[in-house]
Write a protein that holds these residues in place. Structure first.
Motif, PDB file in Angstrom:
ATOM      1  N   ILE A 174      57.866 -66.461 -16.217  1.00  0.00           N
ATOM      2  CA  ILE A 174      56.807 -67.416 -15.907  1.00  0.00           C
ATOM      3  C   ILE A 174      57.221 -68.767 -16.473  1.00  0.00           C
ATOM      4  O   ILE A 174      57.676 -68.865 -17.610  1.00  0.00           O
ATOM      5  CB  ILE A 174      55.426 -66.979 -16.469  1.00  0.00           C
ATOM      6  CG1 ILE A 174      54.375 -68.064 -16.149  1.00  0.00           C
ATOM      7  CG2 ILE A 174      55.486 -66.695 -17.956  1.00  0.00           C
ATOM      8  CD1 ILE A 174      52.946 -67.623 -16.420  1.00  0.00           C
ATOM      9  N   VAL A 175      57.120 -69.791 -15.633  1.00  0.00           N
ATOM     10  CA  VAL A 175      57.398 -71.162 -16.032  1.00  0.00           C
ATOM     11  C   VAL A 175      56.121 -71.956 -15.802  1.00  0.00           C
ATOM     12  O   VAL A 175      55.584 -71.972 -14.693  1.00  0.00           O
ATOM     13  CB  VAL A 175      58.568 -71.753 -15.239  1.00  0.00           C
ATOM     14  CG1 VAL A 175      58.799 -73.215 -15.629  1.00  0.00           C
ATOM     15  CG2 VAL A 175      59.837 -70.941 -15.435  1.00  0.00           C
ATOM     16  N   ARG A 176      55.650 -72.626 -16.848  1.00  0.00           N
ATOM     17  CA  ARG A 176      54.413 -73.401 -16.748  1.00  0.00           C
ATOM     18  C   ARG A 176      54.670 -74.814 -17.236  1.00  0.00           C
ATOM     19  O   ARG A 176      55.070 -75.027 -18.384  1.00  0.00           O
ATOM     20  CB  ARG A 176      53.294 -72.759 -17.591  1.00  0.00           C
ATOM     21  CG  ARG A 176      51.948 -73.475 -17.501  1.00  0.00           C
ATOM     22  CD  ARG A 176      50.921 -72.829 -18.413  1.00  0.00           C
ATOM     23  NE  ARG A 176      49.585 -73.329 -18.209  1.00  0.00           N
ATOM     24  CZ  ARG A 176      49.081 -74.417 -18.791  1.00  0.00           C
ATOM     25  NH1 ARG A 176      49.845 -75.109 -19.641  1.00  0.00           N
ATOM     26  NH2 ARG A 176      47.839 -74.806 -18.562  1.00  0.00           N
ATOM     27  N   ALA A 177      54.477 -75.781 -16.361  1.00  0.00           N
ATOM     28  CA  ALA A 177      54.657 -77.191 -16.715  1.00  0.00           C
ATOM     29  C   ALA A 177      53.287 -77.880 -16.727  1.00  0.00           C
ATOM     30  O   ALA A 177      52.526 -77.773 -15.763  1.00  0.00           O
ATOM     31  CB  ALA A 177      55.571 -77.882 -15.714  1.00  0.00           C
ATOM     32  N   GLU A 178      52.970 -78.539 -17.828  1.00  0.00           N
ATOM     33  CA  GLU A 178      51.694 -79.255 -17.954  1.00  0.00           C
ATOM     34  C   GLU A 178      51.976 -80.725 -18.184  1.00  0.00           C
ATOM     35  O   GLU A 178      52.733 -81.104 -19.066  1.00  0.00           O
ATOM     36  CB  GLU A 178      50.872 -78.700 -19.102  1.00  0.00           C
ATOM     37  CG  GLU A 178      49.538 -79.401 -19.271  1.00  0.00           C
ATOM     38  CD  GLU A 178      48.676 -78.828 -20.402  1.00  0.00           C
ATOM     39  OE1 GLU A 178      47.512 -79.208 -20.510  1.00  0.00           O
ATOM     40  OE2 GLU A 178      49.207 -77.999 -21.153  1.00  0.00           O
ATOM     41  N   LEU A 179      51.342 -81.551 -17.375  1.00  0.00           N
ATOM     42  CA  LEU A 179      51.513 -82.995 -17.447  1.00  0.00           C
ATOM     43  C   LEU A 179      50.189 -83.640 -17.844  1.00  0.00           C
ATOM     44  O   LEU A 179      49.155 -83.362 -17.221  1.00  0.00           O
ATOM     45  CB  LEU A 179      51.951 -83.524 -16.073  1.00  0.00           C
ATOM     46  CG  LEU A 179      52.640 -84.886 -16.002  1.00  0.00           C
ATOM     47  CD1 LEU A 179      54.024 -84.797 -16.636  1.00  0.00           C
ATOM     48  CD2 LEU A 179      52.764 -85.329 -14.555  1.00  0.00           C
ATOM     49  N   ILE A 180      50.199 -84.441 -18.888  1.00  0.00           N
ATOM     50  CA  ILE A 180      49.015 -85.213 -19.286  1.00  0.00           C
ATOM     51  C   ILE A 180      49.329 -86.675 -19.034  1.00  0.00           C
ATOM     52  O   ILE A 180      50.201 -87.268 -19.666  1.00  0.00           O
ATOM     53  CB  ILE A 180      48.671 -84.976 -20.782  1.00  0.00           C
ATOM     54  CG1 ILE A 180      48.415 -83.489 -21.023  1.00  0.00           C
ATOM     55  CG2 ILE A 180      47.450 -85.817 -21.172  1.00  0.00           C
ATOM     56  CD1 ILE A 180      48.124 -83.155 -22.472  1.00  0.00           C
ATOM     57  N   ARG A 181      48.634 -87.244 -18.071  1.00  0.00           N
ATOM     58  CA  ARG A 181      48.938 -88.595 -17.612  1.00  0.00           C
ATOM     59  C   ARG A 181      48.196 -89.649 -18.410  1.00  0.00           C
ATOM     60  O   ARG A 181      47.109 -89.398 -18.944  1.00  0.00           O
ATOM     61  CB  ARG A 181      48.575 -88.728 -16.130  1.00  0.00           C
ATOM     62  CG  ARG A 181      49.293 -87.764 -15.215  1.00  0.00           C
ATOM     63  CD  ARG A 181      48.613 -87.743 -13.867  1.00  0.00           C
ATOM     64  NE  ARG A 181      49.358 -86.934 -12.901  1.00  0.00           N
ATOM     65  CZ  ARG A 181      48.860 -86.525 -11.742  1.00  0.00           C
ATOM     66  NH1 ARG A 181      47.601 -86.786 -11.435  1.00  0.00           N
ATOM     67  NH2 ARG A 181      49.585 -85.803 -10.910  1.00  0.00           N
ATOM     68  N   GLU A 182      48.772 -90.846 -18.432  1.00  0.00           N
ATOM     69  CA  GLU A 182      48.052 -91.987 -18.990  1.00  0.00           C
ATOM     70  C   GLU A 182      46.904 -92.337 -18.072  1.00  0.00           C
ATOM     71  O   GLU A 182      47.016 -92.249 -16.858  1.00  0.00           O
ATOM     72  CB  GLU A 182      48.993 -93.190 -19.119  1.00  0.00           C
ATOM     73  CG  GLU A 182      50.055 -93.065 -20.190  1.00  0.00           C
ATOM     74  CD  GLU A 182      50.872 -94.315 -20.333  1.00  0.00           C
ATOM     75  OE1 GLU A 182      50.757 -95.197 -19.447  1.00  0.00           O
ATOM     76  OE2 GLU A 182      51.622 -94.427 -21.309  1.00  0.00           O
ATOM     77  N   SER A 183      45.778 -92.741 -18.658  1.00  0.00           N
ATOM     78  CA  SER A 183      44.621 -93.101 -17.836  1.00  0.00           C
ATOM     79  C   SER A 183      44.737 -94.531 -17.339  1.00  0.00           C
ATOM     80  O   SER A 183      45.508 -95.311 -17.861  1.00  0.00           O
ATOM     81  CB  SER A 183      43.342 -92.938 -18.660  1.00  0.00           C
ATOM     82  OG  SER A 183      43.404 -93.739 -19.818  1.00  0.00           O
TER      83      SER A 183
END
Length: 206
Positions: A197-206
């Motif tokens: 399982i590969v999980r990529a999480e991106l938290i973007r600038e607002s």
């Protein structure tokens, strides 16, 4: 009975049970999520032993997941792409985002004891995510070589970094390709990887 034979013996039972359940209650098919903050998670495929993908793309966060149930054996002394180990994240134009990638699998590094190891790394558009060694190889020791055949176990690695999209980009988003790679750097060592399982999480600038 070998591990893969034992797994295979369970497939008919699983298929019959799954089919019976589907007759009782079959949920509607999920559509691919739109790029909105309220977008649901969507799935491309539910077939066994293929790349199964799901994702959520919201206004400020994004999650991309891919799983695979087919074993892969890596004997190459160079870096090899993990089967079903690639996802793509989208960074809005003119912004930066924090990226974290989790990888988990059943692994077995088979070789002479105390003489070898098997490694993994994660790249974003060809650039190593951190932590990585100063030599640029990013050779995280995912497992230590042992001669035993029956010593598979769970193994994980986590990598992180910042991904950016220039304000001059021609489109609204930059697609950033995330690739998981593995290596068996000694010629007498094999790296067996399964149930990934590969999980990529991106938290973007607002």
């Amino acid at each position: 009975m070998r591990k893969q034979e034992w797994k295979a013996s369970l497939v008919p039972i699983f298929v019959i049970a799954t089919a019976s359940f589907a007759l009782l209650s079959a949920p509607p098919a999920l559509a691919r999520a739109a790029t909105t903050s309220s977008a649901p998670i969507a799935a491309e495929s539910t077939a066994p032993d293929v790349c199964n993908r799901s994702w959520h793309r919201g206004r400020s966060t994004q999650v991309e997941v891919v799983t695979n149930g087919t074993p892969q054996t890596i004997s190459d002394t160079g870096w090899t792409d993990l089967t079903c180990g690639t996802v793509t994240v989208q960074v809005p134009k003119g912004t930066a985002a924090h990226l974290t990638v989790w990888v988990n699998a059943e692994i077995r590094c088979k070789g002479p004891s105390d003489t070898g190891w098997c490694g993994g790394r994660v790249l974003a558009d060809g650039q190593l995510l951190k932590p990585s060694n100063d030599d640029g190889n990013g050779d995280f020791a995912w497992d230590t070589a042992e001669p035993g055949t029956w010593r598979w176990h769970s193994g994980s690695l986590i990598r992180a970094g910042i991904v950016r999209c220039p304000a001059s980009n021609a489109t609204a988003n930059c697609d950033r390709k995330i690739t998981v790679q593995a290596i068996s750097p000694n010629s007498n060592t094999d790296f067996w990887i399964d149930d990934t399982i590969v999980r990529a999480e991106l938290i973007r600038e607002s």
